[in-house]
Motif scaffolding. Structure first.
Motif, PDB file in Angstrom:
ATOM      1  N   ALA A 281      -6.275  -5.896   3.186  1.00 25.90           N
ATOM      2  CA  ALA A 281      -5.607  -4.756   3.031  1.00 25.90           C
ATOM      3  C   ALA A 281      -3.882  -4.646   3.248  1.00 25.90           C
TER       4      ALA A 281
ATOM      5  N   SER B 202      -8.441   2.031   1.233  1.00 24.02           N
ATOM      6  CA  SER B 202      -7.608   1.715   0.954  1.00 24.02           C
ATOM      7  C   SER B 202      -8.363   0.090   1.078  1.00 24.02           C
TER       8      SER B 202
ATOM      9  N   ASN C 143       0.995  -1.433   0.389  1.00 29.37           N
ATOM     10  CA  ASN C 143      -0.180  -0.143   0.259  1.00 29.37           C
ATOM     11  C   ASN C 143       0.847   1.257  -0.533  1.00 29.37           C
TER      12      ASN C 143
END
Length: 306
Positions: free
Chosen positions: A86, A75, A55
């Motif tokens: 995630a 996210s 991420n």
């Protein structure tokens, strides 16, 4: 580039997944996909492909409550839509360590800062460590998978003042010695408080370690109450017990500059990014990134509450 982020690569990753799943237990993989728009990253993280993707939006986010809240929300939504978990990351081998990075004024050019040897602007290492510890507890409280980069568990700062003659990153030469590169986050971590390489090896370290690294050494922090190393150990132990599910519920009454959310296991995370102390919500303190005094949650401090 015409080969960048092609849809056809996903056929290849689906074949990779078959190979990964043939092992017992099945192997995991993570995509390092710098893609635009960022929603494209979720394609690589689908269950029949690599399963997870770094991420980078979270890594690049500033120390700002509203910005981080939006990144976290987006996210989780993106991962959920892809059927993936995630992921969260604060540092890696390509960026300035977050102990230093989070203290730089918004808009600071990292390369210019590195070329100045970390002097323009100067970074308060003690304040940076306090903020980094708070950022760590915030990250580890989020649903999904967290990635920890070597040395961040010691609170290591960026080594911004490496002399030009010792630089190893090819970027330095490839750019005509214009970009200093990523060596500052790759300096070998210290294991002991003494020795020519602080325990890295008898032959010395491949990049010079500053004398201040002795205070961050594993030997200096192991078993020491309140040290950054012990904070990581306690947080990871608690995380295994507390973290379940992919849910996160934002508290509607959080003060400005404060991130406050609840998890389904019955615990909460409160991170004060406001710059001033705020009232600590009621609850049993499970873990805090810094001292709690007078019923207040200090600036740049995160707490987990039952």
């Amino acid at each position: 580039h015409p080969f960048y982020d092609r849809d056809e690569v996903h056929e290849i990753y689906r074949d990779w997944r078959k190979i990964l799943d043939s092992y017992r237990p099945p192997r995991m993989a993570v995509a390092e996909a710098w893609v635009n728009p960022s929603s494209r990253r979720a394609l690589y993280a689908r269950p029949d492909e690599l399963g997870q993707a770094f991420n980078f939006e979270y890594l690049q986010g500033g120390w700002d409550a509203e910005e981080l809240r939006q990144i976290i929300t987006d996210s989780l939504d993106t991962a959920r839509a892809a059927g993936a978990s995630a992921t969260w990351v604060l540092s890696n081998h390509d960026v300035v360590r977050h102990t230093s990075r989070l203290m730089l004024p918004p808009g600071t050019d990292d390369n210019a800062w590195l070329l100045s040897g970390g002097h323009a602007p100067a970074v308060d290492e003690a304040a940076g460590l306090r903020r980094a510890r708070a950022a760590t507890l915030l990250m580890l409280a989020l649903p999904g998978s967290s990635y920890v980069y070597q040395g961040e568990e010691l609170g290591l700062p960026e080594v911004a003042d490496l002399p030009f003659e010792v630089l190893q990153d090819p970027i330095w030469e490839q750019t005509g010695r214009v970009r200093k590169g990523r060596d500052g986050c790759r300096v070998p971590l210290p294991w002991t408080t003494t020795g020519p390489s602080y325990g890295f090896g008898a032959g010395g370290s491949w990049l010079p370690q500053p004398s201040g690294f002795a205070a961050y050494a594993v030997e200096a922090q192991d078993g020491v109450e309140g040290s950054t190393l012990e904070l990581y150990r306690r947080a990871l132990r608690l995380r295994r017990k507390l973290l379940e599910g992919e849910d996160l519920t934002w508290a509607p009454d959080a003060p400005p500059g404060v991130l406050h959310f609840a998890r389904s296991a019955g615990w909460r995370c409160v991170a004060n990014l406001s710059g001033t102390p705020v009232q600590l919500p009621p609850g049993e303190v499970l873990l805090a990134s810094g001292p709690l005094e007078g019923g207040l949650l200090g600036a740049d401090t995160t707490v987990w509450l039952a």
